[in-house]
Design a protein around this motif. Structure first.
Motif, PDB file in Angstrom:
ATOM      1  N   PRO A 141      55.551 -16.886 -47.041  1.00  0.00           N
ATOM      2  CA  PRO A 141      56.399 -17.908 -47.664  1.00  0.00           C
ATOM      3  C   PRO A 141      57.190 -18.716 -46.631  1.00  0.00           C
ATOM      4  O   PRO A 141      57.653 -18.172 -45.630  1.00  0.00           O
ATOM      5  N   HIS A 142      57.293 -19.996 -46.882  1.00  0.00           N
ATOM      6  CA  HIS A 142      58.133 -20.871 -46.066  1.00  0.00           C
ATOM      7  C   HIS A 142      58.478 -22.106 -46.893  1.00  0.00           C
ATOM      8  O   HIS A 142      57.737 -22.475 -47.813  1.00  0.00           O
ATOM      9  N   PRO A 143      59.588 -22.745 -46.608  1.00  0.00           N
ATOM     10  CA  PRO A 143      60.100 -23.825 -47.462  1.00  0.00           C
ATOM     11  C   PRO A 143      59.166 -25.017 -47.642  1.00  0.00           C
ATOM     12  O   PRO A 143      59.131 -25.619 -48.702  1.00  0.00           O
ATOM     13  N   PHE A 144      58.395 -25.375 -46.613  1.00  0.00           N
ATOM     14  CA  PHE A 144      57.618 -26.598 -46.736  1.00  0.00           C
ATOM     15  C   PHE A 144      56.389 -26.457 -47.626  1.00  0.00           C
ATOM     16  O   PHE A 144      55.734 -27.452 -47.924  1.00  0.00           O
ATOM     17  N   GLU A 145      56.066 -25.244 -48.111  1.00  0.00           N
ATOM     18  CA  GLU A 145      54.980 -25.083 -49.084  1.00  0.00           C
ATOM     19  C   GLU A 145      55.471 -24.403 -50.360  1.00  0.00           C
ATOM     20  O   GLU A 145      54.669 -24.038 -51.210  1.00  0.00           O
ATOM     21  N   GLU A 146      56.763 -24.281 -50.495  1.00  0.00           N
ATOM     22  CA  GLU A 146      57.329 -23.595 -51.654  1.00  0.00           C
ATOM     23  C   GLU A 146      56.896 -24.270 -52.958  1.00  0.00           C
ATOM     24  O   GLU A 146      56.979 -25.482 -53.109  1.00  0.00           O
ATOM     25  N   GLY A 147      56.396 -23.463 -53.880  1.00  0.00           N
ATOM     26  CA  GLY A 147      55.999 -23.954 -55.189  1.00  0.00           C
ATOM     27  C   GLY A 147      54.654 -24.646 -55.233  1.00  0.00           C
ATOM     28  O   GLY A 147      54.257 -25.159 -56.283  1.00  0.00           O
ATOM     29  N   LEU A 148      53.920 -24.676 -54.119  1.00  0.00           N
ATOM     30  CA  LEU A 148      52.640 -25.376 -54.096  1.00  0.00           C
ATOM     31  C   LEU A 148      51.477 -24.444 -54.417  1.00  0.00           C
ATOM     32  O   LEU A 148      51.422 -23.312 -53.950  1.00  0.00           O
ATOM     33  N   SER A 149      50.559 -24.945 -55.209  1.00  0.00           N
ATOM     34  CA  SER A 149      49.297 -24.267 -55.492  1.00  0.00           C
ATOM     35  C   SER A 149      48.173 -25.231 -55.108  1.00  0.00           C
ATOM     36  O   SER A 149      48.433 -26.360 -54.699  1.00  0.00           O
ATOM     37  N   ARG A 150      46.947 -24.752 -55.235  1.00  0.00           N
ATOM     38  CA  ARG A 150      45.763 -25.581 -54.931  1.00  0.00           C
ATOM     39  C   ARG A 150      45.888 -26.256 -53.563  1.00  0.00           C
ATOM     40  O   ARG A 150      45.565 -27.439 -53.390  1.00  0.00           O
ATOM     41  N   VAL A 151      46.343 -25.482 -52.587  1.00  0.00           N
ATOM     42  CA  VAL A 151      46.611 -26.003 -51.253  1.00  0.00           C
ATOM     43  C   VAL A 151      45.326 -26.064 -50.423  1.00  0.00           C
ATOM     44  O   VAL A 151      44.545 -25.115 -50.403  1.00  0.00           O
ATOM     45  N   THR A 152      45.150 -27.194 -49.756  1.00  0.00           N
ATOM     46  CA  THR A 152      44.037 -27.360 -48.825  1.00  0.00           C
ATOM     47  C   THR A 152      44.560 -27.886 -47.495  1.00  0.00           C
ATOM     48  O   THR A 152      45.633 -28.487 -47.423  1.00  0.00           O
ATOM     49  N   ALA A 153      43.782 -27.633 -46.466  1.00  0.00           N
ATOM     50  CA  ALA A 153      44.028 -28.202 -45.144  1.00  0.00           C
ATOM     51  C   ALA A 153      42.722 -28.862 -44.711  1.00  0.00           C
ATOM     52  O   ALA A 153      41.670 -28.221 -44.742  1.00  0.00           O
TER      53      ALA A 153
ATOM     54  N   GLY B 291      48.901 -30.012 -51.467  1.00  0.00           N
ATOM     55  CA  GLY B 291      49.081 -28.994 -52.492  1.00  0.00           C
ATOM     56  C   GLY B 291      49.691 -29.595 -53.744  1.00  0.00           C
ATOM     57  O   GLY B 291      50.287 -30.673 -53.701  1.00  0.00           O
ATOM     58  N   PHE B 292      49.548 -28.878 -54.846  1.00  0.00           N
ATOM     59  CA  PHE B 292      50.057 -29.354 -56.129  1.00  0.00           C
ATOM     60  C   PHE B 292      51.351 -28.639 -56.471  1.00  0.00           C
ATOM     61  O   PHE B 292      51.432 -27.415 -56.449  1.00  0.00           O
ATOM     62  N   ASN B 293      52.377 -29.424 -56.800  1.00  0.00           N
ATOM     63  CA  ASN B 293      53.663 -28.889 -57.218  1.00  0.00           C
ATOM     64  C   ASN B 293      53.707 -28.946 -58.745  1.00  0.00           C
ATOM     65  O   ASN B 293      53.876 -30.016 -59.334  1.00  0.00           O
ATOM     66  N   ALA B 294      53.519 -27.787 -59.394  1.00  0.00           N
ATOM     67  CA  ALA B 294      53.447 -27.730 -60.860  1.00  0.00           C
ATOM     68  C   ALA B 294      54.766 -28.127 -61.511  1.00  0.00           C
ATOM     69  O   ALA B 294      54.778 -28.781 -62.554  1.00  0.00           O
ATOM     70  N   GLU B 295      55.873 -27.763 -60.888  1.00  0.00           N
ATOM     71  CA  GLU B 295      57.182 -28.089 -61.463  1.00  0.00           C
ATOM     72  C   GLU B 295      57.386 -29.599 -61.553  1.00  0.00           C
ATOM     73  O   GLU B 295      57.894 -30.112 -62.535  1.00  0.00           O
TER      74      GLU B 295
ATOM     75  N   ALA C 109      55.332  -9.038 -42.112  1.00  0.00           N
ATOM     76  CA  ALA C 109      55.847  -8.416 -43.335  1.00  0.00           C
ATOM     77  C   ALA C 109      54.873  -8.714 -44.476  1.00  0.00           C
ATOM     78  O   ALA C 109      55.074  -9.634 -45.272  1.00  0.00           O
ATOM     79  N   VAL C 110      53.803  -7.939 -44.567  1.00  0.00           N
ATOM     80  CA  VAL C 110      52.711  -8.179 -45.506  1.00  0.00           C
ATOM     81  C   VAL C 110      53.184  -8.197 -46.962  1.00  0.00           C
ATOM     82  O   VAL C 110      52.629  -8.918 -47.793  1.00  0.00           O
ATOM     83  N   GLU C 111      54.232  -7.461 -47.262  1.00  0.00           N
ATOM     84  CA  GLU C 111      54.724  -7.423 -48.642  1.00  0.00           C
ATOM     85  C   GLU C 111      55.227  -8.788 -49.118  1.00  0.00           C
ATOM     86  O   GLU C 111      55.345  -9.039 -50.308  1.00  0.00           O
ATOM     87  N   LYS C 112      55.488  -9.699 -48.199  1.00  0.00           N
ATOM     88  CA  LYS C 112      55.945 -11.052 -48.555  1.00  0.00           C
ATOM     89  C   LYS C 112      54.794 -12.022 -48.798  1.00  0.00           C
ATOM     90  O   LYS C 112      55.001 -13.130 -49.271  1.00  0.00           O
ATOM     91  N   LEU C 113      53.590 -11.609 -48.479  1.00  0.00           N
ATOM     92  CA  LEU C 113      52.420 -12.484 -48.567  1.00  0.00           C
ATOM     93  C   LEU C 113      52.231 -13.044 -49.979  1.00  0.00           C
ATOM     94  O   LEU C 113      52.329 -12.320 -50.953  1.00  0.00           O
ATOM     95  N   ILE C 114      51.971 -14.328 -50.057  1.00  0.00           N
ATOM     96  CA  ILE C 114      51.731 -15.017 -51.338  1.00  0.00           C
ATOM     97  C   ILE C 114      50.238 -15.306 -51.437  1.00  0.00           C
ATOM     98  O   ILE C 114      49.654 -15.898 -50.532  1.00  0.00           O
ATOM     99  N   GLU C 115      49.626 -14.879 -52.546  1.00  0.00           N
ATOM    100  CA  GLU C 115      48.247 -15.255 -52.806  1.00  0.00           C
ATOM    101  C   GLU C 115      48.293 -16.581 -53.558  1.00  0.00           C
ATOM    102  O   GLU C 115      48.938 -16.697 -54.597  1.00  0.00           O
ATOM    103  N   VAL C 116      47.634 -17.576 -53.025  1.00  0.00           N
ATOM    104  CA  VAL C 116      47.728 -18.943 -53.522  1.00  0.00           C
ATOM    105  C   VAL C 116      46.779 -19.159 -54.702  1.00  0.00           C
ATOM    106  O   VAL C 116      45.604 -18.824 -54.635  1.00  0.00           O
ATOM    107  N   GLN C 117      47.327 -19.735 -55.743  1.00  0.00           N
ATOM    108  CA  GLN C 117      46.540 -20.101 -56.915  1.00  0.00           C
ATOM    109  C   GLN C 117      45.710 -21.332 -56.587  1.00  0.00           C
ATOM    110  O   GLN C 117      46.243 -22.375 -56.227  1.00  0.00           O
ATOM    111  N   GLN C 118      44.402 -21.195 -56.685  1.00  0.00           N
ATOM    112  CA  GLN C 118      43.533 -22.357 -56.437  1.00  0.00           C
ATOM    113  C   GLN C 118      43.051 -22.911 -57.751  1.00  0.00           C
ATOM    114  O   GLN C 118      42.596 -23.951 -57.926  1.00  0.00           O
TER     115      GLN C 118
END
Length: 170
Positions: A45-57, A73-77, A161-170
Protein backbone atom coordinates in the motif's frame (compact mmCIF):
# COMPACT_ATOMS: atom_id res chain seq x y z
CA UNK A 1 28.38 24.96 4.18
CA UNK A 2 27.70 24.78 0.44
CA UNK A 3 29.67 21.55 0.15
CA UNK A 4 27.64 20.04 2.99
CA UNK A 5 24.39 20.94 1.24
CA UNK A 6 25.61 19.37 -2.01
CA UNK A 7 26.63 16.19 -0.15
CA UNK A 8 23.27 16.06 1.63
CA UNK A 9 21.33 16.51 -1.62
CA UNK A 10 23.45 13.83 -3.29
CA UNK A 11 22.78 11.39 -0.45
CA UNK A 12 19.04 12.10 -0.48
CA UNK A 13 18.72 11.80 -4.25
CA UNK A 14 20.81 8.62 -4.54
CA UNK A 15 19.10 6.97 -1.56
CA UNK A 16 15.91 6.92 -3.60
CA UNK A 17 17.66 4.98 -6.38
CA UNK A 18 19.20 2.38 -4.10
CA UNK A 19 18.15 -1.26 -3.73
CA UNK A 20 16.73 -2.85 -0.55
CA UNK A 21 19.35 -4.85 1.38
CA UNK A 22 18.11 -8.34 0.53
CA UNK A 23 16.97 -7.61 -3.03
CA UNK A 24 19.07 -8.13 -6.16
CA UNK A 25 18.11 -6.88 -9.62
CA UNK A 26 17.77 -9.57 -12.26
CA UNK A 27 20.39 -10.04 -14.91
CA UNK A 28 20.10 -10.60 -17.78
CA UNK A 29 17.33 -8.10 -18.38
CA UNK A 30 15.98 -7.28 -21.84
CA UNK A 31 14.19 -3.94 -21.94
CA UNK A 32 12.70 -4.56 -25.38
CA UNK A 33 10.98 -7.72 -24.12
CA UNK A 34 9.79 -5.87 -21.00
CA UNK A 35 7.97 -3.22 -23.07
CA UNK A 36 4.19 -3.30 -23.33
CA UNK A 37 1.36 -3.55 -20.82
CA UNK A 38 1.55 -5.27 -17.45
CA UNK A 39 -1.33 -5.86 -15.02
CA UNK A 40 -0.77 -5.11 -11.37
CA UNK A 41 -1.62 -8.29 -9.46
CA UNK A 42 -0.46 -7.26 -5.98
CA UNK A 43 1.21 -4.28 -4.34
CA UNK A 44 2.32 -2.85 -1.05
CA UNK A 45 0.00 0.00 0.00
CA UNK A 46 1.03 3.57 -0.74
CA UNK A 47 -0.90 6.83 -1.13
CA UNK A 48 -0.47 7.35 -4.86
CA UNK A 49 -2.41 4.14 -5.71
CA UNK A 50 -4.85 4.20 -2.81
CA UNK A 51 -8.32 3.06 -3.84
CA UNK A 52 -7.27 2.06 -7.36
CA UNK A 53 -8.29 -1.17 -9.06
CA UNK A 54 -7.74 -2.45 -12.60
CA UNK A 55 -4.23 -1.02 -12.46
CA UNK A 56 -1.89 -1.35 -15.43
CA UNK A 57 1.61 -0.18 -16.21
CA UNK A 58 2.54 0.36 -19.85
CA UNK A 59 6.15 0.82 -20.97
CA UNK A 60 7.35 2.12 -24.34
CA UNK A 61 10.58 3.53 -25.71
CA UNK A 62 11.06 7.30 -25.94
CA UNK A 63 13.10 8.80 -28.78
CA UNK A 64 15.89 9.69 -26.34
CA UNK A 65 16.30 6.04 -25.25
CA UNK A 66 14.48 6.47 -21.96
CA UNK A 67 11.30 4.57 -21.15
CA UNK A 68 7.86 6.14 -21.17
CA UNK A 69 5.83 4.85 -18.21
CA UNK A 70 2.06 5.15 -18.04
CA UNK A 71 0.40 3.90 -14.85
CA UNK A 72 -3.38 3.74 -14.97
CA UNK A 73 -6.04 2.62 -12.51
CA UNK A 74 -9.74 2.98 -11.80
CA UNK A 75 -10.94 4.85 -8.72
CA UNK A 76 -14.35 3.31 -7.90
CA UNK A 77 -15.21 5.94 -5.30
CA UNK A 78 -14.79 8.76 -7.82
CA UNK A 79 -15.96 6.61 -10.76
CA UNK A 80 -13.05 7.73 -12.91
CA UNK A 81 -9.73 6.61 -14.28
CA UNK A 82 -6.51 7.98 -12.83
CA UNK A 83 -3.33 8.12 -14.88
CA UNK A 84 0.26 9.13 -14.25
CA UNK A 85 2.96 9.47 -16.90
CA UNK A 86 6.62 9.16 -16.07
CA UNK A 87 10.05 8.43 -17.45
CA UNK A 88 12.52 5.67 -16.54
CA UNK A 89 16.24 5.25 -17.17
CA UNK A 90 18.74 2.57 -16.27
CA UNK A 91 20.71 3.17 -13.08
CA UNK A 92 23.67 1.12 -14.29
CA UNK A 93 24.15 -1.19 -17.23
CA UNK A 94 21.25 -1.98 -19.55
CA UNK A 95 21.53 -5.72 -18.88
CA UNK A 96 20.44 -5.34 -15.24
CA UNK A 97 16.84 -4.79 -14.12
CA UNK A 98 17.54 -1.68 -12.03
CA UNK A 99 16.00 1.48 -13.35
CA UNK A 100 15.06 4.81 -11.87
CA UNK A 101 11.64 6.26 -12.56
CA UNK A 102 10.31 9.78 -12.23
CA UNK A 103 6.77 11.06 -12.19
CA UNK A 104 7.75 14.39 -10.62
CA UNK A 105 10.39 16.33 -12.54
CA UNK A 106 13.97 15.71 -11.52
CA UNK A 107 13.11 13.37 -8.63
CA UNK A 108 13.75 9.70 -9.33
CA UNK A 109 13.06 6.55 -7.36
CA UNK A 110 14.24 2.99 -7.82
CA UNK A 111 12.41 0.48 -9.96
CA UNK A 112 14.10 -2.84 -9.22
CA UNK A 113 13.05 -5.95 -11.14
CA UNK A 114 14.14 -8.71 -8.74
CA UNK A 115 12.14 -11.60 -10.16
CA UNK A 116 11.30 -12.22 -13.79
CA UNK A 117 10.04 -14.94 -16.08
CA UNK A 118 13.26 -14.97 -18.10
CA UNK A 119 11.83 -17.29 -20.74
CA UNK A 120 8.56 -15.55 -21.65
CA UNK A 121 8.47 -12.27 -19.69
CA UNK A 122 5.02 -13.13 -18.31
CA UNK A 123 5.54 -11.97 -14.70
CA UNK A 124 7.83 -9.57 -12.85
CA UNK A 125 8.56 -8.92 -9.17
CA UNK A 126 9.40 -5.26 -8.64
CA UNK A 127 10.51 -3.27 -5.61
CA UNK A 128 11.27 0.34 -4.91
CA UNK A 129 14.29 1.65 -3.02
CA UNK A 130 13.12 0.17 0.28
CA UNK A 131 10.76 -2.49 1.61
CA UNK A 132 7.74 -0.15 1.55
CA UNK A 133 7.28 -0.60 -2.20
CA UNK A 134 6.67 -3.82 -4.13
CA UNK A 135 4.56 -4.99 -7.04
CA UNK A 136 3.72 -8.27 -8.72
CA UNK A 137 3.12 -7.56 -12.40
CA UNK A 138 1.86 -9.98 -15.05
CA UNK A 139 0.95 -9.93 -18.72
CA UNK A 140 -2.44 -11.47 -17.88
CA UNK A 141 -5.06 -10.15 -15.42
CA UNK A 142 -4.61 -13.17 -13.15
CA UNK A 143 -1.79 -15.42 -12.01
CA UNK A 144 -1.98 -18.86 -10.48
CA UNK A 145 -1.89 -19.20 -6.70
CA UNK A 146 1.66 -20.59 -6.80
CA UNK A 147 2.99 -17.42 -8.47
CA UNK A 148 1.38 -15.25 -5.78
CA UNK A 149 2.72 -17.54 -3.05
CA UNK A 150 6.22 -17.39 -4.53
CA UNK A 151 6.05 -13.58 -4.69
CA UNK A 152 5.03 -13.41 -1.03
CA UNK A 153 7.85 -15.78 -0.04
CA UNK A 154 10.39 -13.66 -1.93
CA UNK A 155 9.09 -10.53 -0.20
CA UNK A 156 9.13 -12.16 3.23
CA UNK A 157 12.73 -13.35 2.73
CA UNK A 158 13.73 -9.79 1.81
CA UNK A 159 12.10 -8.26 4.90
CA UNK A 160 8.89 -6.84 3.40
CA UNK A 161 5.74 -6.71 5.58
CA UNK A 162 3.81 -9.28 3.51
CA UNK A 163 0.72 -8.98 5.70
CA UNK A 164 0.19 -5.49 4.23
CA UNK A 165 0.15 -6.76 0.64
CA UNK A 166 -2.93 -5.76 -1.38
CA UNK A 167 -4.22 -8.10 -4.07
CA UNK A 168 -5.46 -5.83 -6.84
CA UNK A 169 -8.91 -6.27 -8.30
CA UNK A 170 -8.62 -6.52 -12.07
Amino acid sequence: MRAQIIILLTVVLTACTSVPDKVSPVSPFNLERYMGTWYEIARMPHPFEEGLSRVTATYSQNDDGSVKVINRGFNAEEQQWSQAEGKAKFVGDTNTGHLKVSFFGPFYSSYVVFGLDQENYQYAYVSGYNTDYAWLLAREKEVDEQRLTDFKEQLRAAGFAVEKLIEVQQ
